[in-house]
Design a protein around this motif. Structure first.
Motif, mmCIF file in Angstrom:
data_model
loop_
_atom_site.group_PDB
_atom_site.id
_atom_site.type_symbol
_atom_site.label_atom_id
_atom_site.label_comp_id
_atom_site.label_asym_id
_atom_site.label_seq_id
_atom_site.Cartn_x
_atom_site.Cartn_y
_atom_site.Cartn_z
ATOM 1 N N GLN A 87 52.181 36.290 50.730
ATOM 2 C CA GLN A 87 51.108 35.432 51.237
ATOM 3 C C GLN A 87 50.466 34.712 50.033
ATOM 4 O O GLN A 87 49.337 34.970 49.639
ATOM 5 C CB GLN A 87 50.064 36.268 51.997
ATOM 6 N N VAL A 88 51.220 33.774 49.459
ATOM 7 C CA VAL A 88 50.804 33.132 48.215
ATOM 8 C C VAL A 88 49.535 32.308 48.404
ATOM 9 O O VAL A 88 48.657 32.275 47.531
ATOM 10 C CB VAL A 88 51.950 32.250 47.670
ATOM 11 N N LYS A 89 49.438 31.667 49.551
ATOM 12 C CA LYS A 89 48.266 30.805 49.763
ATOM 13 C C LYS A 89 46.984 31.624 49.853
ATOM 14 O O LYS A 89 45.925 31.209 49.354
ATOM 15 C CB LYS A 89 48.477 29.976 51.029
ATOM 16 N N HIS A 90 47.072 32.774 50.498
ATOM 17 C CA HIS A 90 45.904 33.656 50.534
ATOM 18 C C HIS A 90 45.606 34.199 49.132
ATOM 19 O O HIS A 90 44.433 34.368 48.761
ATOM 20 C CB HIS A 90 46.134 34.802 51.510
ATOM 21 N N ALA A 91 46.643 34.495 48.372
ATOM 22 C CA ALA A 91 46.425 34.980 47.006
ATOM 23 C C ALA A 91 45.709 33.934 46.170
ATOM 24 O O ALA A 91 44.787 34.251 45.403
ATOM 25 C CB ALA A 91 47.768 35.357 46.379
ATOM 26 N N ILE A 92 46.119 32.678 46.298
ATOM 27 C CA ILE A 92 45.446 31.601 45.568
ATOM 28 C C ILE A 92 43.987 31.491 46.001
ATOM 29 O O ILE A 92 43.083 31.322 45.167
ATOM 30 C CB ILE A 92 46.188 30.268 45.794
ATOM 31 N N ARG A 93 43.763 31.598 47.320
ATOM 32 C CA ARG A 93 42.392 31.458 47.809
ATOM 33 C C ARG A 93 41.468 32.542 47.256
ATOM 34 O O ARG A 93 40.346 32.254 46.804
ATOM 35 C CB ARG A 93 42.405 31.502 49.351
ATOM 36 N N THR A 94 41.922 33.771 47.260
ATOM 37 C CA THR A 94 41.080 34.858 46.744
ATOM 38 C C THR A 94 40.881 34.744 45.227
ATOM 39 O O THR A 94 39.789 34.983 44.719
ATOM 40 C CB THR A 94 41.704 36.209 47.102
ATOM 41 N N TYR A 95 41.925 34.370 44.521
ATOM 42 C CA TYR A 95 41.796 34.238 43.070
ATOM 43 C C TYR A 95 40.853 33.103 42.707
ATOM 44 O O TYR A 95 40.058 33.215 41.750
ATOM 45 C CB TYR A 95 43.180 33.999 42.451
ATOM 46 N N LYS A 96 40.922 32.003 43.442
ATOM 47 C CA LYS A 96 40.023 30.892 43.143
ATOM 48 C C LYS A 96 38.579 31.267 43.434
ATOM 49 O O LYS A 96 37.654 30.816 42.747
ATOM 50 C CB LYS A 96 40.423 29.661 43.949
ATOM 51 N N SER A 97 38.365 32.082 44.469
ATOM 52 C CA SER A 97 37.005 32.559 44.722
ATOM 53 C C SER A 97 36.522 33.451 43.595
ATOM 54 O O SER A 97 35.328 33.457 43.260
ATOM 55 C CB SER A 97 36.955 33.315 46.054
ATOM 56 N N ALA A 98 37.431 34.196 42.987
ATOM 57 C CA ALA A 98 37.047 35.074 41.880
ATOM 58 C C ALA A 98 36.711 34.282 40.624
ATOM 59 O O ALA A 98 35.943 34.749 39.767
ATOM 60 C CB ALA A 98 38.164 36.074 41.581
ATOM 61 N N ILE A 99 37.267 33.084 40.478
ATOM 62 C CA ILE A 99 36.984 32.276 39.291
ATOM 63 C C ILE A 99 35.501 31.992 39.160
ATOM 64 O O ILE A 99 34.926 32.022 38.064
ATOM 65 C CB ILE A 99 37.798 30.967 39.340
ATOM 66 N N SER A 100 34.859 31.708 40.296
ATOM 67 C CA SER A 100 33.432 31.386 40.246
ATOM 68 C C SER A 100 32.602 32.557 39.735
ATOM 69 O O SER A 100 31.498 32.364 39.226
ATOM 70 C CB SER A 100 32.947 30.974 41.637
ATOM 71 N N VAL A 101 33.122 33.769 39.859
ATOM 72 C CA VAL A 101 32.402 34.951 39.372
ATOM 73 C C VAL A 101 32.535 35.090 37.865
ATOM 74 O O VAL A 101 31.563 35.333 37.149
ATOM 75 C CB VAL A 101 32.908 36.217 40.080
#
Length: 1314
Positions: A492-506
């Motif tokens: 589920q690469v697209k979900h992985a990208i979404r969660t990782y991008k949300s983590a960037i803001s942290v």
């Protein structure tokens, strides 16, 4: 706390735990519904939710009626009423996740909002919407279980089409046991349920007359209240498009463009609503009320009450010894346990939570005693939900959920799904009470072994940490990363990208560099996997300058980055590329305006040093001293007063240039090298691996419009950047307005390199340096704009503080001007102290315009002396040799005239094109160390009129000076003769590898003569001072003016000259004339440096020691003969005492001591060298009292302290008569009974006044009582300076005003006459 029913969990319970209606229909029914793209159940589902059901009063076990807040029916086909297949359920969950990823992927190209922005938002705005869909689907995987009753059908809806043949028989056949769900046939569910008959009529087929007739027949057969008619597809105008389509949220698999319910009009909508509402209010709810009444009476009769409880416990006690099983015993729908469970679930669905809770309590004990753990856990689960909806004891609610969850887990795999559902409901309870941190813990407990399931749970847990009070950002980001890893494992690469991008803001503004690199790197790789290379490159750029990573990771990051760039098939241009790192703070701009530089070393010197040298050279427009910037501001156009100046090069020719509308004439430099602006940029490789950098050049803009130089009117600027195929140094396009340099280099790991980039304008105008560009590994082009507030410009430091930093990189380009190039040769890199060398200053002018009015100033005139052109043709050091007739050899050279340290070249001197000017310089260093020479040459441009009228050439050289000879002198008055002095010269070779030959000692003033007391050959046979060797030489120093004819006759062997050869007298080597230039100039510099001229110059003398270096490795290519001069200035001839004296008399006397004692007369000549009157008291000390002894001791001590040089020491073996005088001088105590063999007599105790610069004679007499040799030094001279009125304001050298001097040794021999 808010109403539990309005919380997300309360809403879910009111939607998911509701009555189930089993649907049985014929194929014609489905055919009529499929015209709308819907099945029958799908067509009715949007209308099964009733929010206005509160008009119906509900009575359950109690007589107190109440109103329902909300009511909903769940419709299922009979074929769907079965336990879902686990594999199918998991596939359905995966499909939900995949579809959510596809919908959300379009938003992934947008950066997620910052954490601070998220904090201000509500939970529904932040949470992904598909979480709720996934959780519902996960709960539905446990539908129709055998141990729970809320999924058991409450009623059966039988549907027949008006097109069916024999509709009545079709109704009967539909409820055949063969078509019923297996759960009803197996006794798990009660088959005796409510039946409702519905006739479906399609208005597009025929009129409703037939349907009305069939309905009448149905009511006659099944009863009038249980039969209804539903007409659909009433649209007569063809397919309809509903703006608010009620089926869009229920049929998620609808095809794009498919119009659901296209033949259903508003009348059909209303008829469906009415039928379903009547079914709910008049049939299902009353049926459930009646069922609750019957079951409650049965349970009360059999289980409630003390007797029934005791009976139940006694009956179940015998079951304790039975084997424990996962599900316990099998309970049919007719068993009392199942009846109690059905009673509780019916009460729960009709929202009578008190009745439901009491029955759940009752059955919970039974299941526990029966060890039916799954049923027990399910009841505990419902008890916790009931407590929650009642908003009663939180502790009891959480205890029930904890108990249910743990019990499910004990059942192992069979209870894992139930534990997940229990955990989701438990989480909903905790969230409703703002216990998000505890909810995150439960999410973590229900992760399970499936990575996709765990990914969703970890992501939901991360949001729980985000909504905790206070916000737990690090755990929020950490669980997002964990979730992304699990998504990636499940593809589920697209979900992985979404969660990782949300983590960037942290982690964006934190110091957690490793996890930031990890996140960006994997996002970049995943985007590349999806083919979105542009976005992948932007994320990979974030990890390039990862200096904190290991070498292996750095190689991995760079390799993957370059591979992704290569896949794009184009060259990326990145603003502020992080690799390599550019140090803006160390940026240095060097350019030449009035000030030009002979070398890069000169350009790196502080501006304040040059300014101190040039302030006396630059002409001023007013009487006040002005710097060149103030002069320049008067000559420059107003618009460019704050701009820097640079000079274009070459010769202008017209050139036609095509603009947007017309041809323009542009002036282009055809030939000649323009003067480049140099920018030093520091590049640093933060990695441990090497990187390749190519095409490094400046980014410049040049406004070449002639109008821009003449007026303040705005004109368009032409941005001319350094393209790969243009403006290179090797291949210059004739129309290029400037020349840019390009540099290629490789940076090793951790290496820092300073690169000098140049831009040379070729046309007049306004030049602006914007930034720098480079190419990394021939793949990525980096840009970096220079920020003016970080600049450390070299030339701008001396400017007015009002100068705007915006214009520090903005230059006004003016026309070509002459420029001098200068250098000094052969300038050594290192030398020794005293090394005298001839140098040549050479100035070249490459322009056709001459320069004139030259001036020069040197920072260290003590070490570097300006000569003249005649000295260029003489041979060094031959011209310094001393000749007999100085006048025939040209006499002494005349020093150059220097005003305020500025040397002005002769007025007729001009520097022409291709005719260099050569000028003599002399170098001699006096002290060891590192010396920096700064030389400025001022010149004016002839036949050139422009903004600048003069220019200054700046030259800078560094010299390392090593120690050579340490020379010191000691002078003391001669005790035997007046106006003669003993001179001691101490020489020490301080080098470690060089040998020196002492050649000559000279006194600078001709007044003083020097003679050797001992040949140097006797002390130093080799005439060479080897490393660390010392030498002491003794000389007689005599004033030539004091040598009378009598003195010359009395000492015929004394040969006094101002220069003394220190080698063998038979040597052919000649002496050097120290009064010639440049020795005279260097000596004058040393006199100024070693001390100011004092009054009484005749009491001071200067010495010059000339030596030669035997072997030299100082400078390759230099002459083998190195001449060294060591200067000692202001050597004082006088001691602290202003008086000197001499005792004269007979040395040998014969006397008959038998007749009488012997009287001997001597005389003392005292000289006063002071400028004032001196009072002298001659005090012989022949007393042998204790006081006399102490006085002599004090005098002796003072004598030993004040006197310098050599003293006569009596030899004991030459003394024929033992005398206590020796003991007195040695400081031994004298006996009171002892008697001296001689005494001072007559007028020996004398006091005289001596005028300044005069001499007096004092007669003395002694009486000798026995023959012997006597030392007449036992006297002291007490002197005092008589103060004069003029001395009060004397600020000169301060000397002592009084003192005591011990007498000189004077030996007298007295013999007994015969």
């Amino acid at each position: 706390m808010v109403d539990p029913a309005s919380t997300p969990l309360g809403k879910m319970l009111l939607e998911e735990i509701t009555p189930v209606v089993m649907v049985l229909c014929t194929p014609n029914v489905e055919e009529a519904c499929l015209k709308n793209g819907l099945s029958f159940v799908q067509m009715l589902t949007p209308f099964c939710n009733f929010n206005n059901i509160d008009a119906v009063l509900v009575r359950t076990a109690s007589d107190q009626p109440y109103r329902l807040q909300k009511f909903k029916l769940r419709l299922f086909y009979a074929s769907d009423i079965r336990q879902p297949n686990l594999e199918v359920a998991e596939e359905r969950l995966k499909q939900v996740i995949t579809q959510a990823g596809e919908r959300d992927f379009s938003e992934l190209s947008i950066d997620p909002p910052h954490v601070d922005d998220l904090v201000s938002r509500s939970e529904p705005e932040i949470l992904p919407s598909w979480f709720q869909v996934f959780n519902k689907e996960l709960i539905r995987t446990l539908s129709f279980s055998d141990h729970e009753a809320f999924d058991h059908p409450v009623a059966c809806l039988l549907v027949v089409s008006s097109k069916d043949e024999e509709p009545i028989n079709r109704f009967v056949d539909l409820f055949n046991t063969n078509k019923l769900p297996s759960l009803l046939n197996d006794g798990v569910m009660d088959p005796m349920i409510l039946k409702h008959y519905l006739l479906l009529h399609d208005n597009q087929d025929e009129t409703s007359e037939k349907a009305t007739k069939i309905l009448t027949e149905m009511r006659g057969t099944f009863g009038p209240n249980d039969c209804q008619l539903l007409c659909i597809n009433s649209s007569k105008d063809g397919p309809l498009q509903h703006q608010d389509n009620p089926w869009s949220q229920f049929k998620l698999d609808a095809l794009p463009g498919q119009h659901l319910g296209c033949f259903l009009n508003i009348d059909d909508f209303n008829e469906i609503k009415d039928i379903l509402q009547e079914l709910s209010t008049k049939h299902i709810i009353p049926y459930m009320e009646q069922k609750i009444h019957v079951l409650n009476q049965k349970v009360s009769a059999t289980r409630k009450g003390f007797r029934n409880q005791i009976k139940n416990l006694w009956w179940r006690k015998g079951k304790e010894d039975e084997l424990d099983s996962l599900n316990g015993p099998i309970y049919t729908f007719s068993s009392i346990e199942s009846q109690i469970r059905i009673l509780g679930d019916y009460a729960f669905m009709l929202q009578d939570y008190d009745l439901a809770l009491s029955n759940y309590h009752l059955i919970s004990t039974d299941y526990k005693l029966d060890k039916a753990w799954k049923r027990y856990a399910a009841v505990q689960e419902m008890m916790g939900l009931t407590y929650f909806l009642l908003d009663q004891s939180r502790k009891e609610a959480e205890s029930c959920m904890e108990n249910a969850f743990d019990t499910y887990l004990k059942i192992e795999s069979a209870g894992q799904q139930n534990a997940t559902r229990c955990g989701l409901w438990w989480i909903g309870m905790l969230k409703a009470r703002d216990q998000h941190k505890e909810a995150a813990t439960v999410y973590f407990r229900i992760c399970g072994e499936d990575p996709l399931h765990s990914a969703v749970m970890l992501e939901q847990a991360s949001y729980c940490y985000f909504f905790s009070k206070p916000t737990m950002l690090h755990k929020y980001g950490f669980h997002l990363v964990l979730s992304g890893d699990h998504y990636k494992k499940c593809d589920q690469v697209k979900h992985a990208i979404r969660t990782y991008k949300s983590a960037i803001s942290v982690y964006k503004e934190t110091t957690w560099d490793h996890i930031k690199d990890y996140v960006h790197f994997h996002i970049g790789r995943w985007y590349a996997f999806l083919g979105l290379y542009d976005i992948a490159v932007m994320h990979m750029l974030e990890v390039l300058a990862c200096s904190h990573q290991s070498k292996k990771n750095q190689e991995l990051f760079l390799r993957d980055f370059l591979q992704i760039v290569q896949k794009t098939g184009k060259t990326f241009e990145v603003f502020k590329l992080k690799l390599p790192v550019i140090s803006i703070s160390s940026l240095k701009v060097i350019f030449e305006d009035q000030r030009t530089y002979a070398s890069p070393a000169a350009a790196s010197v502080k501006e304040s040093i040059w300014h101190s040298l040039e302030e006396d050279m630059v002409p001023s427009l007013t009487t006040a001293r002005s710097n060149w910037l103030e002069l320049q501001s008067k000559l420059m156009p107003k618009k460019y007063k704050e701009s820097n100046i640079c000079v274009a090069g070459g010769m202008k020719i017209p050139f036609l240039k095509q603009s947007s509308q017309q041809l323009e004439v542009v002036l282009i430099w055809e030939t000649g090298d323009p003067e480049a602006i140099k920018v030093d940029v520091e590049f640093r490789n933060p990695l441990q691996i090497s990187i390749s950098i190519s095409g490094v050049s400046l980014i410049c803009e040049l406004s070449a419009s002639p109008e821009e130089m003449k007026s303040d009117a705005s004109s368009s600027a032409i941005e001319l950047q350094n393209d790969e195929n243009k403006n290179s140094r090797t291949s210059v396009d004739i129309i290029s307005p400037f020349i840019l340099s390009e540099v290629d280099f490789t940076l090793a790991g951790g290496e820092t390199i300073l690169v000098q980039l140049t831009v040379a304008p070729r046309v007049e105008g306004i030049l602006k340096i914007v930034g720098v560009r480079w190419k990394l590994s021939s793949s990525v082009v980096g840009f970096h704009n220079f920020e003016s507030n970080f600049l450390n410009t070299k030339i701008v430091k001396g400017r007015n503080s009002k100068h705007s930093p915006i214009n520090e990189l903005k230059f006004m380009v003016i026309e070509s001007l002459p420029k001098l190039e200068g250098f000094i040769h052969p300038f050594p890199e290192s030398t020794y102290v005293g090394d005298l060398r001839p140098l040549v200053l050479e100035l070249r002018n490459q322009s056709k315009y001459p320069v004139q009015n030259l001036k020069m100033k040197i920072s260290h005139p003590r070490f570097l002396v300006i000569g003249n052109q005649e000295e260029l043709n003489i041979k060094f050091p031959t011209f310094l040799e001393k000749t007999i007739n100085v006048e025939t050899n040209g006499g002494l050279a005349k020093s150059n005239t220097i005003s305020q340290g500025v040397f002005s070249f002769p007025e007729d001197i001009m520097v022409l094109e291709e005719t260099p000017l050569r000028w003599s310089l002399w170098l001699r260093t006096a002290v060891p160390g590192d010396i920096s020479f700064y030389i400025t040459v001022y010149y004016e441009m002839g036949e050139v009129s422009g903004v600048m009228r003069y220019r200054i050439l700046r030259m800078h050289y560094n010299l390392k000076v090593l120690p050579s000879l340490d020379v010191s002198f000691q002078i003391s008055p001669c005790p035997l003769r007046m106006q003669e002095f003993l001179l001691r010269m101490n020489v020490l070779n301080q080098t470690s590898s060089e040998s020196f030959q002492v050649h000559q000692l000279s006194s600078v003033a001709k007044q003083w003569g020097i003679s050797l007391l001992q040949p140097v050959d006797g002390v130093l046979p080799s005439r060479s001072l080897f490393p660390h060797q010392a030498l002491s030489c003794f000389f007689m120093l005599k004033d030539h003016k004091s040598l009378t004819s009598e003195n010359r006759i009395s000492s015929p062997s004394l040969h006094l000259e101002s220069d003394v050869k220190l080698g063998p007298q038979s040597d052919d080597e000649t002496l050097y004339e120290v009064s010639r230039l440049p020795l005279a100039d260097f000596h004058n510099c040393e006199r100024l440096h070693q001390g100011t001229l004092q009054q009484g110059i005749q009491h001071r003398v200067d010495f010059i020691l000339i030596s030669r270096l035997l072997r030299s490795n100082i400078h390759a290519g230099a002459s083998d003969l190195h001449l060294f001069s060591h200067h000692a200035c202001h050597c004082s001839l006088s001691s602290k005492s202003p008086i000197s004296w001499l005792v004269d008399g007979p040395r040998t006397i014969c006397h008959d001591f038998a007749a009488s004692f012997c009287e001997i007369n001597v005389r003392m000549t005292i000289s006063n060298s002071a400028d004032g009157v001196v009072s002298v008291h001659v005090n012989p000390s022949d007393s042998h009292s204790s006081g006399g002894q102490s006085s002599n001791a004090a005098a002796a001590a003072h004598h030993s302290e004040d006197q310098a040089g050599w003293h006569d020491i009596p030899v004991a073996k030459d003394i024929k008569v033992t005398s206590d005088v020796l003991a007195t001088q040695a400081g031994k105590s004298m006996s009171l009974e002892s008697v001296l063999p001689f005494i001072w007599s007559g007028s020996s105790f004398t006091k005289v006044l001596i005028e300044p610069k005069s001499t007096v004679e004092v007669p003395l007499q002694i009486c000798v009582f026995a023959p012997g040799t006597y030392d007449l030094s036992n006297y002291v001279l007490n002197w005092n300076l008589v103060p004069a009125s003029s001395d009060e304001g004397n600020l000169g050298e301060q000397k002592p005003s009084s003192g005591v001097c011990q007498g000189y040794p004077y030996h007298l021999t007295v013999l007994q006459s015969t």
